[in-house]
Design a protein around this motif. Sequence first.
Motif, PDB file in Angstrom:
ATOM      1  N   ASP A   1       0.859  -1.168   0.000  1.00 50.82           N
ATOM      2  CA  ASP A   1       0.000   0.000   0.000  1.00 50.82           C
ATOM      3  C   ASP A   1       0.909   1.237   0.000  1.00 50.82           C
ATOM      4  OD1 ASP A   1      -1.686   2.078   0.567  1.00 50.82           O
ATOM      5  OD2 ASP A   1      -2.224   1.386   2.575  1.00 50.82           O
TER       6      ASP A   1
ATOM      7  N   GLY B   1       0.221   4.215   0.573  1.00 49.16           N
ATOM      8  CA  GLY B   1      -0.215   5.246   1.519  1.00 49.16           C
ATOM      9  C   GLY B   1       0.771   5.527   2.643  1.00 49.16           C
ATOM     10  N   PRO B   2       1.146   4.509   3.435  1.00 44.75           N
ATOM     11  CA  PRO B   2       2.100   4.745   4.522  1.00 44.75           C
ATOM     12  C   PRO B   2       3.427   5.313   4.016  1.00 44.75           C
ATOM     13  CG  PRO B   2       1.037   2.640   4.816  1.00 44.75           C
ATOM     14  CD  PRO B   2       0.601   3.143   3.471  1.00 44.75           C
TER      15      PRO B   2
ATOM     16  N   ASP C   1       3.791   7.340   1.461  1.00 43.19           N
ATOM     17  CA  ASP C   1       3.513   8.772   1.277  1.00 43.19           C
ATOM     18  C   ASP C   1       3.602   9.504   2.607  1.00 43.19           C
ATOM     19  OD1 ASP C   1       3.119   8.653  -1.404  1.00 43.19           O
ATOM     20  OD2 ASP C   1       0.926   8.710  -1.329  1.00 43.19           O
ATOM     21  N   ALA C   2       2.968   8.931   3.628  1.00 43.17           N
ATOM     22  CA  ALA C   2       2.893   9.608   4.926  1.00 43.17           C
ATOM     23  C   ALA C   2       4.280   9.770   5.531  1.00 43.17           C
ATOM     24  CB  ALA C   2       1.981   8.831   5.874  1.00 43.17           C
ATOM     25  N   ILE C   3       5.089   8.722   5.459  1.00 45.71           N
ATOM     26  CA  ILE C   3       6.436   8.773   6.038  1.00 45.71           C
ATOM     27  C   ILE C   3       7.301   9.735   5.230  1.00 45.71           C
ATOM     28  CG2 ILE C   3       8.447   7.368   6.689  1.00 45.71           C
ATOM     29  CD1 ILE C   3       6.240   6.194   8.179  1.00 45.71           C
ATOM     30  N   THR C   4       7.135   9.711   3.906  1.00 51.09           N
ATOM     31  CA  THR C   4       7.876  10.644   3.056  1.00 51.09           C
ATOM     32  C   THR C   4       7.525  12.081   3.414  1.00 51.09           C
ATOM     33  OG1 THR C   4       7.763   9.026   1.274  1.00 51.09           O
ATOM     34  CG2 THR C   4       8.416  11.257   0.662  1.00 51.09           C
ATOM     35  N   ALA C   5       6.224  12.333   3.603  1.00 50.12           N
ATOM     36  CA  ALA C   5       5.762  13.688   3.897  1.00 50.12           C
ATOM     37  C   ALA C   5       6.293  14.187   5.240  1.00 50.12           C
ATOM     38  CB  ALA C   5       4.239  13.730   3.880  1.00 50.12           C
ATOM     39  N   ALA C   6       6.678  13.262   6.124  1.00 50.70           N
ATOM     40  CA  ALA C   6       7.198  13.668   7.437  1.00 50.70           C
ATOM     41  C   ALA C   6       8.667  14.085   7.363  1.00 50.70           C
ATOM     42  CB  ALA C   6       7.027  12.533   8.445  1.00 50.70           C
ATOM     43  N   GLY C   7       9.266  13.977   6.170  1.00 50.40           N
ATOM     44  CA  GLY C   7      10.656  14.384   6.021  1.00 50.40           C
ATOM     45  C   GLY C   7      11.646  13.263   6.284  1.00 50.40           C
ATOM     46  N   ALA C   8      11.231  12.013   6.070  1.00 51.30           N
ATOM     47  CA  ALA C   8      12.103  10.866   6.334  1.00 51.30           C
ATOM     48  C   ALA C   8      13.097  10.657   5.200  1.00 51.30           C
ATOM     49  CB  ALA C   8      11.269   9.611   6.530  1.00 51.30           C
ATOM     50  N   THR C   9      14.246  10.045   5.530  1.00 49.71           N
ATOM     51  CA  THR C   9      15.229   9.684   4.512  1.00 49.71           C
ATOM     52  C   THR C   9      14.774   8.402   3.804  1.00 49.71           C
ATOM     53  OG1 THR C   9      16.486   8.244   5.980  1.00 49.71           O
ATOM     54  CG2 THR C   9      17.065  10.574   6.003  1.00 49.71           C
TER      55      THR C   9
ATOM     56  N   GLN D   1      14.859   5.439   6.057  1.00 51.94           N
ATOM     57  CA  GLN D   1      13.769   5.472   7.049  1.00 51.94           C
ATOM     58  C   GLN D   1      12.440   5.102   6.400  1.00 51.94           C
ATOM     59  OE1 GLN D   1      14.300   9.533   8.396  1.00 51.94           O
ATOM     60  NE2 GLN D   1      15.014   8.849  10.388  1.00 51.94           N
TER      61      GLN D   1
ATOM     62  N   PHE E   1      10.269   2.150   7.934  1.00 48.74           N
ATOM     63  CA  PHE E   1       9.006   2.432   8.621  1.00 48.74           C
ATOM     64  C   PHE E   1       7.782   2.378   7.699  1.00 48.74           C
ATOM     65  CE2 PHE E   1      12.226   4.221  11.372  1.00 48.74           C
ATOM     66  CZ  PHE E   1      11.804   3.780  12.612  1.00 48.74           C
ATOM     67  N   GLY E   2       7.987   2.581   6.397  1.00 42.02           N
ATOM     68  CA  GLY E   2       6.841   2.573   5.490  1.00 42.02           C
ATOM     69  C   GLY E   2       6.684   1.255   4.756  1.00 42.02           C
TER      70      GLY E   2
END
Lengths: 246, 244
Positions: free
Chosen positions: A148, A150-151, A153-161, A164, A168-169
């Motif tokens: 999926d 979605g997660p 996208d969310a982790i990327t949007a949080a500024g993750a490398t 990461q 995490f995604g």
Amino acid sequence: MTRAAVFVALAVFAWLVWDTGADPVRLARGVPWMLDFFRRMLPPDLRVLPAALQGAVTTVEIALLGTATAAVLALPLGFLSARNVAPRSFFYPARAVLNFFRSVDTLVYALVFVAAVGLGPFPGVLAVVAYTTTSLAKLYGEAVEGIDPGPVDAITAAGATPLQILRFGVLPQVLPLFLSYVLYRLETNIRAATVLGFVGAGGIGFYLQTYLRMIDYPAASTVLLVTVAMVMLIDAISSRLRDRLV
Amino acid sequence: MIEVLGLRVVRPPATVALHQVDLAVRQGEFVVVLGRSGAGKTTFLRALNRLVEPTAGSVRVAGRLVTGAGAVELREIRRQIGMVFQQFNLVKRAPVIENVLAGRLGYVRPVASVLGRFPAADRELARACLAQVGLAHLADRRADTLSGGEQQRVAIARALAQRPAVILADEPTASLDPALTSSIMDILRTINQEHGLTLVVSQHQLETALAYASRIVGFRRGRVAFDGPPASVTPSVVREIYGE
């Protein structure tokens, strides 16, 4: 259209039967020989049971060590062969490498490694690693492609490398699938490892081949029974573990 | 707080999702973006933090240029922009608290975080954010055992954990029971009013938009068709945004 397809299929089938010399009459004539073969295997010679069990343990060891090593080695290859996470310049070479190495079976690798490092379980382990790494990498890659987004996208949007994002995604989504594939591969590798001994790569296959060559069918049947028991036991444990994962 | 100039997004091969969007959002505004599906709302929101790559134009958030920023700079800017999604986008198998902690990923040391180690201060902040959306008691539950409304609140907590200047919310109530719409929108309003965060929220429900927004921006076929306070949204404006 369909009639033509059926005709072509029948023609191909007939040609295959002719070219391989497939002959029901020959099979029927062979039945008494098979029955004789089984009759001579009975009763199993239980004096070779300790040797058979030792061979079975070696076979399980080969499959376990080979599968575990391959499970780790396949991780980078798996991610690199997934279209949605790998950089384009890695994706195509990784796919090509996987398809190339996967086209050769474990037994063929065993022949190569026996020639390279000598007889024993070690070339068997290497053969299992060689085949399983690429086949697991392919399965890993497909699991990663099926996540999926979605997660991610969310982790990327949080500024993750990127690392990461994978951790995490992606990883939490695919880890249960990865483990399930590893267990499935372990089951098939146990089966594959039973014949590795035929080419000198250790395990229970060595005993089976030796007793068959010595025309000691009662001893061979003991080895066969141990093989069946070992495969069924590993399958049962593994499928129970897999049920818990999903 | 957000300055958008000449924003254009073309999706391959040649679908123009956004034509030429100019928009300036001041700090503390609660902007609700309206429009039919396909009008460009989602593309607009995702272009603001470059989850969608703009084809042309510039985006500036909290004084920093998003467009053209390099990888490291872009990650720093993204920390300032919390995002809430229609489908919540939680990691379903992970515990709630870990999902909220994901909001801290832009701040913590990458290697330590990959090994699962987060500084105590970040863990505390994550718990505080979870408490802020009223779900402190669910911290250790697996995310997919929560109801949809609860999951969206966890997602809001994750965005808050970024300590952002701006929160973008893409149809945050569209996949929820209509009865839950106000609970989510109320939390967003609280964040806006008590913390002074700038909000850009897309909504498909007109009444909800009018009830919560300080400013309405209507999209139509990839262009801004209306921009003004809720009070000036007349039936003719509604036709302008939604009409054939």
